[in-house]
Design a protein around this motif. Structure first.
Motif, PDB file in Angstrom:
ATOM      1  N   GLN A 125       0.847  -1.193   0.000  1.00 30.36           N
ATOM      2  CA  GLN A 125       0.000   0.000   0.000  1.00 30.36           C
ATOM      3  C   GLN A 125       0.879   1.237   0.000  1.00 30.36           C
ATOM      4  OE1 GLN A 125      -2.511  -0.346   3.437  1.00 30.36           O
ATOM      5  NE2 GLN A 125      -3.650  -2.081   2.619  1.00 30.36           N
ATOM      6  N   GLY A 126       0.283   2.352  -0.326  1.00 29.91           N
ATOM      7  CA  GLY A 126       0.985   3.632  -0.274  1.00 29.91           C
ATOM      8  C   GLY A 126       2.178   3.661  -1.213  1.00 29.91           C
ATOM      9  N   GLU A 127       3.327   4.090  -0.693  1.00 28.69           N
ATOM     10  CA  GLU A 127       4.543   4.221  -1.504  1.00 28.69           C
ATOM     11  C   GLU A 127       5.014   2.883  -2.073  1.00 28.69           C
ATOM     12  OE1 GLU A 127       7.643   6.129   0.694  1.00 28.69           O
ATOM     13  OE2 GLU A 127       6.450   7.916   1.088  1.00 28.69           O
ATOM     14  N   LEU A 128       4.642   1.788  -1.429  1.00 24.52           N
ATOM     15  CA  LEU A 128       5.087   0.468  -1.893  1.00 24.52           C
ATOM     16  C   LEU A 128       4.172  -0.130  -2.966  1.00 24.52           C
ATOM     17  CD1 LEU A 128       6.239  -1.212   1.432  1.00 24.52           C
ATOM     18  CD2 LEU A 128       7.658  -0.254  -0.388  1.00 24.52           C
ATOM     19  N   ASP A 129       3.049   0.496  -3.220  1.00 21.35           N
ATOM     20  CA  ASP A 129       2.107  -0.023  -4.220  1.00 21.35           C
ATOM     21  C   ASP A 129       2.547   0.433  -5.605  1.00 21.35           C
ATOM     22  OD1 ASP A 129      -0.004  -1.188  -5.504  1.00 21.35           O
ATOM     23  OD2 ASP A 129      -1.512   0.204  -4.742  1.00 21.35           O
ATOM     24  N   ARG A 130       3.613  -0.231  -6.088  1.00 16.37           N
ATOM     25  CA  ARG A 130       4.166   0.106  -7.399  1.00 16.37           C
ATOM     26  C   ARG A 130       4.626  -1.177  -8.082  1.00 16.37           C
ATOM     27  NH1 ARG A 130       9.115   2.459  -3.972  1.00 16.37           N
ATOM     28  NH2 ARG A 130      10.596   1.063  -4.972  1.00 16.37           N
ATOM     29  N   PRO A 131       4.686  -1.165  -9.399  1.00 18.51           N
ATOM     30  CA  PRO A 131       4.967  -2.395 -10.158  1.00 18.51           C
ATOM     31  C   PRO A 131       6.264  -3.108  -9.772  1.00 18.51           C
ATOM     32  CG  PRO A 131       4.200  -0.677 -11.636  1.00 18.51           C
ATOM     33  CD  PRO A 131       4.389  -0.035 -10.291  1.00 18.51           C
ATOM     34  N   ASP A 132       7.344  -2.348  -9.523  1.00 19.95           N
ATOM     35  CA  ASP A 132       8.608  -3.007  -9.204  1.00 19.95           C
ATOM     36  C   ASP A 132       8.543  -3.762  -7.882  1.00 19.95           C
ATOM     37  OD1 ASP A 132       8.471  -0.506  -7.873  1.00 19.95           O
ATOM     38  OD2 ASP A 132      10.650  -0.361  -7.729  1.00 19.95           O
ATOM     39  N   VAL A 133       7.833  -3.219  -6.908  1.00 26.21           N
ATOM     40  CA  VAL A 133       7.689  -3.893  -5.613  1.00 26.21           C
ATOM     41  C   VAL A 133       6.804  -5.122  -5.761  1.00 26.21           C
ATOM     42  CG1 VAL A 133       6.788  -3.658  -3.258  1.00 26.21           C
ATOM     43  CG2 VAL A 133       8.157  -1.811  -4.269  1.00 26.21           C
ATOM     44  N   HIS A 134       5.714  -5.007  -6.514  1.00 29.50           N
ATOM     45  CA  HIS A 134       4.845  -6.168  -6.739  1.00 29.50           C
ATOM     46  C   HIS A 134       5.618  -7.297  -7.426  1.00 29.50           C
ATOM     47  CE1 HIS A 134       0.829  -4.787  -5.488  1.00 29.50           C
ATOM     48  NE2 HIS A 134       1.255  -3.581  -5.832  1.00 29.50           N
ATOM     49  N   ALA A 135       6.411  -6.954  -8.429  1.00 28.82           N
ATOM     50  CA  ALA A 135       7.183  -7.976  -9.154  1.00 28.82           C
ATOM     51  C   ALA A 135       8.196  -8.641  -8.229  1.00 28.82           C
ATOM     52  CB  ALA A 135       7.887  -7.352 -10.360  1.00 28.82           C
ATOM     53  N   LEU A 136       8.872  -7.856  -7.417  1.00 29.28           N
ATOM     54  CA  LEU A 136       9.851  -8.423  -6.496  1.00 29.28           C
ATOM     55  C   LEU A 136       9.166  -9.306  -5.454  1.00 29.28           C
ATOM     56  CD1 LEU A 136      12.981  -8.220  -5.913  1.00 29.28           C
ATOM     57  CD2 LEU A 136      12.205  -7.007  -3.886  1.00 29.28           C
ATOM     58  N   LEU A 137       8.030  -8.874  -4.964  1.00 32.38           N
ATOM     59  CA  LEU A 137       7.290  -9.695  -4.004  1.00 32.38           C
ATOM     60  C   LEU A 137       6.922 -11.047  -4.601  1.00 32.38           C
ATOM     61  CD1 LEU A 137       4.828  -7.390  -2.054  1.00 32.38           C
ATOM     62  CD2 LEU A 137       6.507  -8.972  -1.094  1.00 32.38           C
ATOM     63  N   GLU A 138       6.532 -11.059  -5.856  1.00 31.76           N
ATOM     64  CA  GLU A 138       6.208 -12.344  -6.489  1.00 31.76           C
ATOM     65  C   GLU A 138       7.423 -13.258  -6.509  1.00 31.76           C
ATOM     66  OE1 GLU A 138       3.314 -13.832  -7.261  1.00 31.76           O
ATOM     67  OE2 GLU A 138       2.594 -12.066  -6.197  1.00 31.76           O
ATOM     68  N   GLN A 139       8.600 -12.697  -6.756  1.00 28.60           N
ATOM     69  CA  GLN A 139       9.815 -13.509  -6.728  1.00 28.60           C
ATOM     70  C   GLN A 139      10.091 -14.021  -5.315  1.00 28.60           C
ATOM     71  OE1 GLN A 139      12.429 -10.538  -8.692  1.00 28.60           O
ATOM     72  NE2 GLN A 139      13.040 -12.284  -9.947  1.00 28.60           N
ATOM     73  N   LEU A 140       9.878 -13.177  -4.328  1.00 28.23           N
ATOM     74  CA  LEU A 140      10.090 -13.584  -2.941  1.00 28.23           C
ATOM     75  C   LEU A 140       9.093 -14.653  -2.503  1.00 28.23           C
ATOM     76  CD1 LEU A 140      10.766 -10.078  -1.423  1.00 28.23           C
ATOM     77  CD2 LEU A 140      12.251 -12.036  -1.057  1.00 28.23           C
ATOM     78  N   ARG A 141       7.873 -14.552  -2.996  1.00 25.19           N
ATOM     79  CA  ARG A 141       6.787 -15.451  -2.582  1.00 25.19           C
ATOM     80  C   ARG A 141       6.827 -16.797  -3.298  1.00 25.19           C
ATOM     81  NH1 ARG A 141       2.004 -10.994  -3.310  1.00 25.19           N
ATOM     82  NH2 ARG A 141       2.038 -10.088  -1.209  1.00 25.19           N
ATOM     83  N   THR A 142       7.423 -16.855  -4.469  1.00 19.70           N
ATOM     84  CA  THR A 142       7.378 -18.060  -5.275  1.00 19.70           C
ATOM     85  C   THR A 142       8.287 -19.135  -4.696  1.00 19.70           C
ATOM     86  OG1 THR A 142       6.956 -16.730  -7.239  1.00 19.70           O
ATOM     87  CG2 THR A 142       7.728 -18.982  -7.607  1.00 19.70           C
ATOM     88  N   PRO A 143       7.707 -20.285  -4.355  1.00 18.06           N
ATOM     89  CA  PRO A 143       8.544 -21.374  -3.841  1.00 18.06           C
ATOM     90  C   PRO A 143       9.421 -21.950  -4.950  1.00 18.06           C
ATOM     91  CG  PRO A 143       6.271 -22.098  -4.051  1.00 18.06           C
ATOM     92  CD  PRO A 143       6.307 -20.653  -4.424  1.00 18.06           C
ATOM     93  N   PRO A 144      10.537 -22.564  -4.558  1.00 19.52           N
ATOM     94  CA  PRO A 144      11.389 -23.176  -5.577  1.00 19.52           C
ATOM     95  C   PRO A 144      10.653 -24.310  -6.289  1.00 19.52           C
ATOM     96  CG  PRO A 144      12.211 -23.630  -3.364  1.00 19.52           C
ATOM     97  CD  PRO A 144      11.028 -22.732  -3.221  1.00 19.52           C
ATOM     98  N   ALA A 145      11.007 -24.537  -7.523  1.00 18.71           N
ATOM     99  CA  ALA A 145      10.405 -25.638  -8.277  1.00 18.71           C
ATOM    100  C   ALA A 145      10.762 -26.969  -7.626  1.00 18.71           C
ATOM    101  CB  ALA A 145      10.895 -25.612  -9.722  1.00 18.71           C
ATOM    102  N   GLN A 146       9.799 -27.836  -7.562  1.00 15.08           N
ATOM    103  CA  GLN A 146      10.013 -29.148  -6.968  1.00 15.08           C
ATOM    104  C   GLN A 146      10.571 -30.098  -8.023  1.00 15.08           C
ATOM    105  OE1 GLN A 146       9.571 -29.870  -3.697  1.00 15.08           O
ATOM    106  NE2 GLN A 146       9.118 -27.696  -3.455  1.00 15.08           N
TER     107      GLN A 146
END
Length: 92
Positions: free
Chosen positions: A69-90
């Protein structure tokens, strides 16, 4: 194309990413294991912005309990969060 982080900037970023909650540390460590060789300056800036959050707020984002939200609600942060959230491939 965005420039890759140099070794010094990467080292400083990794130091900045050390957290008080083990859960955050584990997710961030996994991210670095998979992406540190290809981390761009823009991704480093997005990760630095996330590191301004408290440990609990960061964990809420990492576990999808909340969205930026706020200052963090921007495309680069969303994209990075997806990388952080994605579990490694099994492995199969």
């Amino acid at each position: 194309m965005d420039n890759l982080l140099d070794a010094r900037a990467l080292s400083k970023l990794k130091w900045r990413c050390r957290r008080g909650l083990l859960e955050n540390d584990l997710l961030i460590e996994r991210f670095f294991q998979r992406h540190e060789a290809t981390l761009t300056v823009a991704q480093g800036e997005a990760l630095s912005a996330l590191m301004e959050l408290s440990d609990n707020d960061l964990l809420d984002l990492l576990l999808r309990r909340k969205e930026p939200q706020g200052e963090l609600d921007r495309p680069d942060v969303h994209a990075l969060l997806e990388q952080l959230r994605t579990p490694p491939a099994q492995p199969n």
